[in-house]
Motif scaffolding. Structure first.
Motif, PDB file in Angstrom:
ATOM      1  N   LEU A 208      -3.368 -15.515   4.492  1.00  0.00           N
ATOM      2  CA  LEU A 208      -2.272 -14.452   3.828  1.00  0.00           C
ATOM      3  C   LEU A 208      -3.039 -13.379   3.359  1.00  0.00           C
ATOM      4  CD1 LEU A 208       0.215 -13.684   3.217  1.00  0.00           C
ATOM      5  CD2 LEU A 208       0.101 -14.870   0.905  1.00  0.00           C
ATOM      6  N   PRO A 209      -4.238 -13.393   2.672  1.00  0.00           N
ATOM      7  CA  PRO A 209      -5.084 -12.105   2.317  1.00  0.00           C
ATOM      8  C   PRO A 209      -5.537 -11.739   3.553  1.00  0.00           C
ATOM      9  CG  PRO A 209      -6.284 -14.277   1.514  1.00  0.00           C
ATOM     10  CD  PRO A 209      -4.822 -14.765   2.011  1.00  0.00           C
TER      11      PRO A 209
ATOM     12  N   ALA B 221      10.084 -10.200  -1.505  1.00  0.00           N
ATOM     13  CA  ALA B 221       9.879 -11.364  -1.104  1.00  0.00           C
ATOM     14  C   ALA B 221       9.088 -12.359  -2.115  1.00  0.00           C
ATOM     15  CB  ALA B 221       9.544 -11.522   0.486  1.00  0.00           C
ATOM     16  N   PHE B 222       8.144 -11.883  -2.669  1.00  0.00           N
ATOM     17  CA  PHE B 222       7.100 -12.859  -3.614  1.00  0.00           C
ATOM     18  C   PHE B 222       8.050 -13.171  -4.747  1.00  0.00           C
ATOM     19  CE2 PHE B 222       4.122 -13.320  -7.024  1.00  0.00           C
ATOM     20  CZ  PHE B 222       3.494 -14.128  -6.303  1.00  0.00           C
TER      21      PHE B 222
ATOM     22  N   LEU C 120      -1.500 -13.034 -11.554  1.00  0.00           N
ATOM     23  CA  LEU C 120      -2.910 -12.924 -11.034  1.00  0.00           C
ATOM     24  C   LEU C 120      -2.846 -12.909  -9.523  1.00  0.00           C
ATOM     25  CD1 LEU C 120      -5.741 -12.719 -11.606  1.00  0.00           C
ATOM     26  CD2 LEU C 120      -5.959 -15.121 -11.779  1.00  0.00           C
ATOM     27  N   LEU C 121      -2.039 -14.194  -9.093  1.00  0.00           N
ATOM     28  CA  LEU C 121      -2.087 -14.351  -7.634  1.00  0.00           C
ATOM     29  C   LEU C 121      -1.452 -13.023  -6.922  1.00  0.00           C
ATOM     30  CD1 LEU C 121      -1.910 -15.787  -5.171  1.00  0.00           C
ATOM     31  CD2 LEU C 121       0.418 -16.824  -5.717  1.00  0.00           C
ATOM     32  N   TYR C 122      -0.419 -12.241  -7.480  1.00  0.00           N
ATOM     33  CA  TYR C 122       0.128 -10.997  -7.049  1.00  0.00           C
ATOM     34  C   TYR C 122      -0.818 -10.016  -7.095  1.00  0.00           C
ATOM     35  CZ  TYR C 122       3.356  -6.993  -6.283  1.00  0.00           C
ATOM     36  OH  TYR C 122       3.788  -5.708  -5.837  1.00  0.00           O
ATOM     37  N   VAL C 123      -1.770  -9.806  -7.903  1.00  0.00           N
ATOM     38  CA  VAL C 123      -2.735  -8.846  -8.071  1.00  0.00           C
ATOM     39  C   VAL C 123      -3.832  -9.139  -7.061  1.00  0.00           C
ATOM     40  CG1 VAL C 123      -4.532  -8.106  -9.603  1.00  0.00           C
ATOM     41  CG2 VAL C 123      -2.488  -8.506 -10.640  1.00  0.00           C
TER      42      VAL C 123
ATOM     43  N   ALA D 287      -5.819  -7.336  -2.008  1.00  0.00           N
ATOM     44  CA  ALA D 287      -6.158  -7.791  -0.405  1.00  0.00           C
ATOM     45  C   ALA D 287      -5.629  -6.378   0.156  1.00  0.00           C
ATOM     46  CB  ALA D 287      -5.870  -8.916   0.240  1.00  0.00           C
ATOM     47  N   TRP D 288      -4.554  -6.082   0.072  1.00  0.00           N
ATOM     48  CA  TRP D 288      -3.673  -5.037   0.798  1.00  0.00           C
ATOM     49  C   TRP D 288      -4.816  -3.611   0.552  1.00  0.00           C
ATOM     50  CZ3 TRP D 288       1.224  -4.248   3.327  1.00  0.00           C
ATOM     51  CH2 TRP D 288       1.535  -2.832   3.449  1.00  0.00           C
ATOM     52  N   GLY D 289      -5.044  -3.308  -0.836  1.00  0.00           N
ATOM     53  CA  GLY D 289      -5.732  -2.168  -1.318  1.00  0.00           C
ATOM     54  C   GLY D 289      -7.152  -2.054  -0.365  1.00  0.00           C
ATOM     55  N   ILE D 290      -7.816  -3.261  -0.296  1.00  0.00           N
ATOM     56  CA  ILE D 290      -8.987  -3.403   0.521  1.00  0.00           C
ATOM     57  C   ILE D 290      -8.768  -2.871   1.862  1.00  0.00           C
ATOM     58  CG2 ILE D 290     -10.981  -4.712   1.612  1.00  0.00           C
ATOM     59  CD1 ILE D 290     -10.681  -6.487  -0.870  1.00  0.00           C
ATOM     60  N   GLY D 291      -7.742  -3.264   2.703  1.00  0.00           N
ATOM     61  CA  GLY D 291      -7.429  -2.841   3.655  1.00  0.00           C
ATOM     62  C   GLY D 291      -7.209  -1.470   3.967  1.00  0.00           C
ATOM     63  N   SER D 292      -6.471  -0.918   2.872  1.00  0.00           N
ATOM     64  CA  SER D 292      -6.040   0.677   2.842  1.00  0.00           C
ATOM     65  C   SER D 292      -7.326   1.485   2.693  1.00  0.00           C
ATOM     66  CB  SER D 292      -5.080   0.954   1.659  1.00  0.00           C
ATOM     67  OG  SER D 292      -4.025   0.238   1.879  1.00  0.00           O
ATOM     68  N   TRP D 293      -8.351   0.713   1.854  1.00  0.00           N
ATOM     69  CA  TRP D 293      -9.641   1.543   1.635  1.00  0.00           C
ATOM     70  C   TRP D 293     -10.565   1.463   2.946  1.00  0.00           C
ATOM     71  CZ3 TRP D 293     -14.577  -0.484   2.449  1.00  0.00           C
ATOM     72  CH2 TRP D 293     -15.544   0.435   2.084  1.00  0.00           C
ATOM     73  N   LEU D 294     -10.336   0.531   3.654  1.00  0.00           N
ATOM     74  CA  LEU D 294     -11.000   0.442   5.103  1.00  0.00           C
ATOM     75  C   LEU D 294     -10.475   1.526   5.921  1.00  0.00           C
ATOM     76  CD1 LEU D 294     -11.426  -3.380   5.609  1.00  0.00           C
ATOM     77  CD2 LEU D 294     -13.260  -1.748   5.035  1.00  0.00           C
ATOM     78  N   ARG D 295      -8.950   1.562   5.976  1.00  0.00           N
ATOM     79  CA  ARG D 295      -8.236   2.672   6.934  1.00  0.00           C
ATOM     80  C   ARG D 295      -8.696   4.029   6.336  1.00  0.00           C
ATOM     81  NH1 ARG D 295      -3.324   3.629   9.152  1.00  0.00           N
ATOM     82  NH2 ARG D 295      -2.256   5.576   8.524  1.00  0.00           N
TER      83      ARG D 295
END
Length: 384
Positions: free
Chosen positions: A100-101, A125-126, A147-150, A155-163
Motif C-alpha cells: 500500500l505505501p 475510503a479510509f 498516525l496510520l493515515y499520516v 507516502a503520497w507526499g514522497i511520491g509527489s516530491w519525486l514527481r
C-alpha cells in the motif's frame, strides 16, 4: 564489467511493467513463506486466520497490481487498497500490506490526471475501513488510526516530491539543451560569417577593380584569376565547415591557425590592399584555440579594411609569446570605401566573444590620426 553494463542497458529498455513485475512477485512470494505469515501490518487485535486459498487471493490482489504501478498508477492504488482492506477485514495480516505505501508513492510520483480527486477518494475510503474494523472489534486507538493515515499521506507526499524533482530535472535539461543549441547556432553563424564575408568581400573588391582594367588586358587577366582563386578558396573553406557540421565527420580535421596567416595576407594583397606583415616569435606548441582565434581576428580585421578602407595601407603585427599571442591590425585611413556588402557589426562582436571566452583582451576603434585599429591578446594553452 562490460557485460553487466550491457545487461543494465537492456533492462532499462524493457517496458516498465516488466521492470516492476519482480518487485510485485517478490513481495507476494515473501508473504507466503511460513516465517512471514501473519507478520504484516495489523490494525487492532483481530485474530489472524490460517493461510487458505482466500488468503492467497488477497495477497495476490495486494501485490500483483504493483506490476502496473508506473503504467496505470490509479488502477494500481485502487486494487492494492482493496486488497489491503480485505487483508485487514479477513485477518490475513500479510507482509503484502507493505504494497500500500509503495502504491501510494507510485501514484504520487506518476499519476498525471485527476490527482486531487484520487487523493480525496482514497481519504474518504479510509473512513469506512476504520469504521468496519472497529465494529469487528479491532479496538485500535484513535491516535494510532490518525498516525496510520499520516504515514499513508506521507507516502503520497514522497511520491509527489519525486514527481516535482523529476519535473525540475527535466526542465533543467530542456534549458541546457536550448542553451547548447543557441550556442551552437551562434558558433555556426560566426564561422559562416568569418569564412563567407572575407572571401566574398575580396571577390567584390577584385571584381570592382576589374571594371577599370579593360584597357590593360594583362592586369585584367591577373585580377580575374585572383577572383577565381578567391572563389575556389571560399568553396574549399565552406566545404570544410560543412564537413565539421556533419556528425559523422572526423573531428580531427584541420582548422585555420596563426600559421596560415601568410596565405591570408597574400590573398588580401591580391584583392588590392597594401598590407605590411610582421611576425615575431614562433607559435607555441600548446597554443590550442589561441592560434585559431588569432587567425580569425586578423581575417576579420582585413575584411573590414577591404570593405571600409580599400587601398589604405594596412599593418598586421603578430607576436608569439610563451603564454599568449598578440595581434594588432591598423589602417591609416587613406583609402576609400568600396561598394561591398554592408556590415552588420556581427564580426567584431563575434571576435570579442571569442577572445573573452579564452580570457583574453580585445579592443577595436578609430585611431586619433585617422584609420582604424584592432588589438587582441589571446592567452595560449586553451584547449581546442
Amino acid at each position: 564489467m562490460i557485460h553487466l553494463r550491457r545487461i543494465a542497458d537492456l533492462w532499462r529498455r524493457c517496458d516498465v511493467t516488466l521492470r516492476d513485475f519482480p518487485l510485485a512477485l517478490l513481495l507476494a512470494v515473501a508473504s507466503l513463506l511460513p516465517g512471514f505469515q501473519g507478520n504484516g501490518t495489523q490494525i487492532g487485535v483481530l485474530p489472524t486466520r490460517d493461510y487458505d486459498a482466500l488468503a492467497v487471493l488477497v495477497i495476490a490482489l495486494e501485490c500483483l497490481p504493483l506490476t502496473v504501478r508506473r503504467r496505470w498508477p490509479a488502477v494500481c492504488v485502487v486494487l492494492v487498497s482493496l486488497g489491503f482492506s480485505l487483508d485487514q477485514l479477513l485477518g490475513v495480516h500479510a507482509m503484502a500490506g507493505t504494497a500500500l505505501p509503495i502504491a501510494l508513492v507510485s501514484v504520487g510520483a506518476h499519476l498525471e490526471r485527476h490527482r486531487r480527486a484520487t487523493a480525496i477518494l482514497l481519504s474518504v475510503a479510509f473512513v469506512p475501513l476504520m469504521v468496519a474494523l472497529d465494529r469487528l472489534g479491532s479496538g485500535e486507538p484513535l491516535a494510532d488510526i490518525v498516525l496510520l493515515y499520516v504515514v499513508l499521506v506521507l507516502a503520497w507526499g514522497i511520491g509527489s516530491w519525486l514527481r516535482s524533482a523529476r519535473a525540475a530535472e527535466a526542465e533543467r535539461r530542456r534549458h541546457v539543451a536550448a542553451a547548447t543549441r543557441a550556442a551552437e547556432r551562434t558558433r555556426i553563424a560566426r564561422e559562416l560569417h568569418d569564412v563567407v564575408t572575407h572571401h566574398v568581400t575580396a571577390m567584390v573588391v577584385q571584381a570592382e577593380a576589374a571594371r577599370y582594367l579593360t584597357a590593360a588586358p594583362e592586369r585584367l587577366d591577373s585580377t580575374l584569376s585572383a577572383v577565381t582563386d578567391t572563389g575556389r578558396r571560399a568553396i574549399a573553406d565552406l566545404r570544410h565547415l560543412l564537413d565539421l557540421l556533419n556528425p559523422d565527420h572526423d573531428t580531427d580535421g584541420r582548422t585555420p591557425s596563426a600559421g596560415d596567416l601568410h596565405s591570408l595576407i597574400e590573398q588580401t594583397r591580391q584583392a588590392g590592399q597594401p598590407v605590411d606583415f610582421a611576425e615575431e616569435g614562433t607559435p607555441p606548441e600548446s597554443a590550442g584555440s589561441a592560434e585559431f582565434v588569432a587567425y580569425r581576428v586578423v581575417q576579420e580585421a582585413l575584411t573590414n579594411a577591404l570593405k571600409y578602407a580599400h587601398g589604405s595601407r594596412t599593418e598586421v603585427r603578430v607576436r608569439h609569446a610563451e603564454k599568449e599571442i598578440s595581434v594588432e591590425i591598423s589602417t591609416d585611413g587613406s583609402g576609400s570605401r568600396t561598394r561591398s556588402p554592408g556590415g552588420s557589426g556581427r564580426g567584431l562582436a563575434g571576435l570579442r566573444d571569442r577572445v573573452d571566452a579564452l580570457g583574453g583582451e580585445f579592443s577595436a576603434g578609430p585611431r586619433p590620426d585617422g584609420g582604424f585599429v584592432v588589438r587582441a591578446r589571446v592567452p595560449a594553452g586553451s584547449p581546442s
